[in-house]
Design a protein around this motif. Structure first.
Motif, mmCIF file in Angstrom:
data_model
loop_
_atom_site.group_PDB
_atom_site.id
_atom_site.type_symbol
_atom_site.label_atom_id
_atom_site.label_comp_id
_atom_site.label_asym_id
_atom_site.label_seq_id
_atom_site.Cartn_x
_atom_site.Cartn_y
_atom_site.Cartn_z
ATOM 1 N N LEU A 15 -25.967 -3.522 -42.992
ATOM 2 C CA LEU A 15 -25.669 -3.333 -41.566
ATOM 3 C C LEU A 15 -25.091 -4.598 -40.952
ATOM 4 N N SER A 16 -25.685 -5.753 -41.291
ATOM 5 C CA SER A 16 -25.165 -7.007 -40.760
ATOM 6 C C SER A 16 -23.762 -7.277 -41.270
ATOM 7 N N LEU A 17 -23.483 -6.876 -42.512
ATOM 8 C CA LEU A 17 -22.145 -7.060 -43.051
ATOM 9 C C LEU A 17 -21.144 -6.138 -42.367
ATOM 10 N N LEU A 18 -21.571 -4.895 -42.084
ATOM 11 C CA LEU A 18 -20.671 -3.960 -41.408
ATOM 12 C C LEU A 18 -20.365 -4.399 -39.987
ATOM 13 N N ARG A 19 -21.321 -5.095 -39.347
ATOM 14 C CA ARG A 19 -21.110 -5.544 -37.967
ATOM 15 C C ARG A 19 -20.438 -6.900 -37.888
ATOM 16 N N SER A 20 -20.168 -7.528 -39.025
ATOM 17 C CA SER A 20 -19.532 -8.837 -39.010
ATOM 18 C C SER A 20 -18.052 -8.691 -38.688
ATOM 19 N N SER A 21 -17.371 -9.838 -38.643
ATOM 20 C CA SER A 21 -15.966 -9.837 -38.252
ATOM 21 C C SER A 21 -15.101 -9.226 -39.344
ATOM 22 N N LEU A 22 -13.873 -8.919 -38.961
ATOM 23 C CA LEU A 22 -12.932 -8.316 -39.896
ATOM 24 C C LEU A 22 -12.624 -9.262 -41.041
ATOM 25 N N GLY A 23 -12.431 -10.551 -40.738
ATOM 26 C CA GLY A 23 -12.121 -11.519 -41.782
ATOM 27 C C GLY A 23 -13.230 -11.648 -42.792
ATOM 28 N N THR A 24 -14.495 -11.672 -42.303
ATOM 29 C CA THR A 24 -15.626 -11.786 -43.219
ATOM 30 C C THR A 24 -15.714 -10.565 -44.119
ATOM 31 N N ARG A 25 -15.593 -9.374 -43.540
ATOM 32 C CA ARG A 25 -15.694 -8.167 -44.348
ATOM 33 C C ARG A 25 -14.525 -8.047 -45.325
ATOM 34 N N LEU A 26 -13.320 -8.380 -44.872
ATOM 35 C CA LEU A 26 -12.161 -8.293 -45.744
ATOM 36 C C LEU A 26 -12.257 -9.295 -46.884
ATOM 37 N N THR A 27 -12.655 -10.542 -46.550
ATOM 38 C CA THR A 27 -12.819 -11.557 -47.589
ATOM 39 C C THR A 27 -13.925 -11.178 -48.559
ATOM 40 N N PHE A 28 -15.024 -10.657 -48.034
ATOM 41 C CA PHE A 28 -16.146 -10.276 -48.906
ATOM 42 C C PHE A 28 -15.738 -9.145 -49.843
ATOM 43 N N ASN A 29 -15.073 -8.121 -49.311
ATOM 44 C CA ASN A 29 -14.703 -6.982 -50.145
ATOM 45 C C ASN A 29 -13.682 -7.372 -51.216
ATOM 46 N N ILE A 30 -12.642 -8.112 -50.802
ATOM 47 C CA ILE A 30 -11.647 -8.534 -51.785
ATOM 48 C C ILE A 30 -12.267 -9.516 -52.776
ATOM 49 N N GLY A 31 -13.111 -10.436 -52.260
ATOM 50 C CA GLY A 31 -13.780 -11.377 -53.151
ATOM 51 C C GLY A 31 -14.687 -10.673 -54.134
ATOM 52 N N LEU A 32 -15.336 -9.592 -53.687
ATOM 53 C CA LEU A 32 -16.201 -8.838 -54.592
ATOM 54 C C LEU A 32 -15.383 -8.189 -55.698
ATOM 55 N N VAL A 33 -14.236 -7.633 -55.335
ATOM 56 C CA VAL A 33 -13.366 -7.039 -56.361
ATOM 57 C C VAL A 33 -12.864 -8.101 -57.330
ATOM 58 N N VAL A 34 -12.442 -9.271 -56.775
ATOM 59 C CA VAL A 34 -11.957 -10.354 -57.640
ATOM 60 C C VAL A 34 -13.072 -10.854 -58.543
ATOM 61 N N THR A 35 -14.297 -10.976 -58.000
ATOM 62 C CA THR A 35 -15.417 -11.453 -58.801
ATOM 63 C C THR A 35 -15.737 -10.495 -59.936
ATOM 64 N N ILE A 36 -15.815 -9.207 -59.616
ATOM 65 C CA ILE A 36 -16.125 -8.218 -60.657
ATOM 66 C C ILE A 36 -15.027 -8.205 -61.723
ATOM 67 N N THR A 37 -13.760 -8.252 -61.270
ATOM 68 C CA THR A 37 -12.653 -8.260 -62.226
ATOM 69 C C THR A 37 -12.682 -9.502 -63.095
ATOM 70 N N SER A 38 -12.930 -10.663 -62.469
ATOM 71 C CA SER A 38 -12.973 -11.916 -63.232
ATOM 72 C C SER A 38 -14.127 -11.914 -64.221
ATOM 73 N N LEU A 39 -15.297 -11.450 -63.778
ATOM 74 C CA LEU A 39 -16.441 -11.398 -64.686
ATOM 75 C C LEU A 39 -16.156 -10.463 -65.864
ATOM 76 N N ALA A 40 -15.587 -9.294 -65.562
ATOM 77 C CA ALA A 40 -15.250 -8.379 -66.656
ATOM 78 C C ALA A 40 -14.245 -9.003 -67.610
ATOM 79 N N LEU A 41 -13.256 -9.734 -67.042
ATOM 80 C CA LEU A 41 -12.250 -10.380 -67.880
ATOM 81 C C LEU A 41 -12.862 -11.468 -68.751
ATOM 82 N N PHE A 42 -13.698 -12.334 -68.156
ATOM 83 C CA PHE A 42 -14.301 -13.430 -68.919
ATOM 84 C C PHE A 42 -15.325 -12.907 -69.928
#
Length: 499
Positions: A15-42
């Motif tokens: 809930l706190s993440l959904l109510r956060s700013s657009l930049g935080t949510r966008l960075t978190f979501n894209i960062g989560l995808v990049v993290t999962i992809t990087s972990l899978a790659l490594f």
């Protein structure tokens, strides 16, 4: 006493993440995808390195066993090897030399490599001739499988000494082996036993650990750099423009229609900002137009109220019409005007404001065939003869409505437009009100509606004034009749008495 857990729950965190700013949510979501992809790659890279390392160890063990089998075949082809040293095992001795079989050579080579700590060979069989060659569990299972399919068997075992890689080849009976093993019932091509090699994997595990650590550090570094770069890019390309749009929307919602945004990103956000600016400009125009219309309507209502108040006051009809005409001229933005009350096509009252004497005289001229009239007067008088509620708007300088004679006083005074509205009461025209303007764009439809409303009020006022005037005249006539009758009666009685 129980201790309260202050850590946020997953639901509260979402809930706190959904109510956060657009930049935080966008960075978190894209960062989560990049993290999962990087972990899978490594993880895939590490698994590939681990597989390659095991394959390398397997190749090394396979090479060692192949070399040992070649040595055994060489010893077997020559019927054994004569050595000067007896070693632990030998078959025969002659003249100081000791005969060794392929199995004995394998055993001594295994002991030598095991003493050096590199690798260890072991020859074994289900039918033993040497009790020291008893197979362990791995070798026993492999020997059993060799009975069905003589294919190499591998295994990775972990013990207190570390991890080792084990590979076992089946030993086939060849022609050179029958000299020693024919008496045991073997034939050429049978599985005599197996040769296994044990290769330590401590070096391989250390290399894999170093590679795993390097990949982990690389993954953390790359993900951190990508997140930082991603946040900076999102902040410059998305957050800053969206922040301007947010500030602009807040300013507009507060009533500031002068606010504008300057987004220069060269993409859809810039187009959106330009659209916002255009929309705010249109809203500003609409608001100004609405305010002007409200002010105009308020002024018109005030004029209607003032006219109603003027009509309600007691006074002479000429004064009432003159004061009402002044209000109408002011609200219509006209330069002057005239009111004519007509009965049986004869003017019985004229009230004017802001007009020249020549134009007033033009309106006051009687309608005769041999007297030329101003076309505006004809149009205005024609309105009286028309249907109730009809008005005439015309341009003074039009060829069809300008003048009959060249010295038209309307043109001489610079008027460019005029409008005539009848004064109606009970579907009957009592007169006409004519306004003049020097502006060709005067008398809008809203002003014409106002003039019609005021004209109906004035028509009612004129009707009421005429009614009161006629009532007063009737009262005077009745009073005169009564007085005449009384005088007649009193005079007749006096004359009669005198007679």
């Amino acid at each position: 006493m129980t201790q309260k857990n202050n850590s946020p729950s997953p639901k509260r965190l979402r809930l706190s993440l959904l109510r956060s700013s657009l930049g935080t949510r966008l960075t978190f979501n894209i960062g989560l995808v990049v993290t999962i992809t990087s972990l899978a790659l490594f993880i895939g890279i590490y698994r590939l390195e681990e597989k390659q390392a095991i394959q390398q160890v397997h190749t090394e063990a396979q090479a060692l066993l192949s070399e040992m089998i070649v040595v055994r075949e060489w010893v077997s082809q020559y019927g054994g090897v004569w050595t000067r040293n007896s070693g632990d095992y030998y078959l025969d001795t002659e003249k100081g030399f000791f005969l060794k079989s392929p199995a004995m050579v394998t055993k001594e080579l295994s002991n030598l490599s095991n003493a050096r700590g590199d690798y260890r060979f072991h020859i074994t069989s289900l039918i033993l001739t040497n009790p020291e060659n008893v197979p362990d569990d791995f070798e026993h299972n492999a020997l059993v499988q060799f009975e069905e399919s003589p294919t190499p068997i591998t295994s990775i075992e972990r013990s207190g000494d570390g991890t080792v890689y084990r590979l076992m080849f089946p030993l086939m009976v060849e022609e050179s082996c029958l000299a020693c093993h024919e008496e045991q019932g073997y034939q050429s091509g049978d599985v005599r036993g197996g040769l296994s090699v044990l290769v330590p994997m401590s070096g391989t595990e250390l290399a894999l650990a170093n590679s795993r650590q390097a990949l982990t550090l690389a993954a953390i570094s790359i993900i951190s750099l990508v997140m930082i770069a991603l946040y900076i890019m999102i902040r410059q390309m998305v957050i800053a423009p969206v922040g301007q749009l947010k500030t602009l929307a807040a300013a507009v919602s507060a009533g500031n229609f002068e606010a504008r945004c300057t987004i220069q990103t060269g993409d859809e956000l810039e187009i959106l900002g330009q659209t916002f600016n255009q929309m705010i400009a249109n809203l500003k125009v609409s608001q100004d137009s609405l305010n002007n219309r409200i002010a105009q309507r308020t002024q018109e209502l005030n004029v209607i109220s003032d006219v109603a108040l003027i009509i309600s006051r007691a006074g002479a009809l000429e004064d009432i019409l003159a004061e009402a005409l002044g209000k109408v001229i002011a609200v219509a933005g006209a330069a002057g005007g005239i009111i004519q009350l007509v009965e049986d096509e004869n003017t019985w009252l004229t009230v004017h404001t802001g007009l020249s004497p020549g134009l007033v005289n033009c309106f006051e001229q009687p309608r005769q065939k041999n007297v030329s009239q101003c076309k505006i007067q004809q149009a205005s008088k024609g309105t009286v003869a028309g249907s109730a509620g009809e008005y005439v708007r015309h341009k003074v300088t039009d060829a069809g409505l300008s003048q009959i004679r060249e010295d038209c006083p309307a043109i001489a005074n610079g008027y460019s437009q005029a409008v005539s509205v009848p004064l109606d009461s009970r579907s009957r025209s009592l007169g006409v009100i004519t306004l003049f303007s020097v502006d060709s764009s005067s008398f809008s439809p809203e002003i014409m509606q106002l003039l019609e409303c005021i004209s109906r009020q004035l028509g009612v006022a004129v009707e009421n004034a005429r009614f009161h005037q006629r009532a007063e005249q009737m009262a005077i006539l009745e009073e005169r009749t009564r007085i005449s009758r009384e005088l007649h009666d009193s005079l007749a009685q006096t004359l009669g008495w005198l007679r």
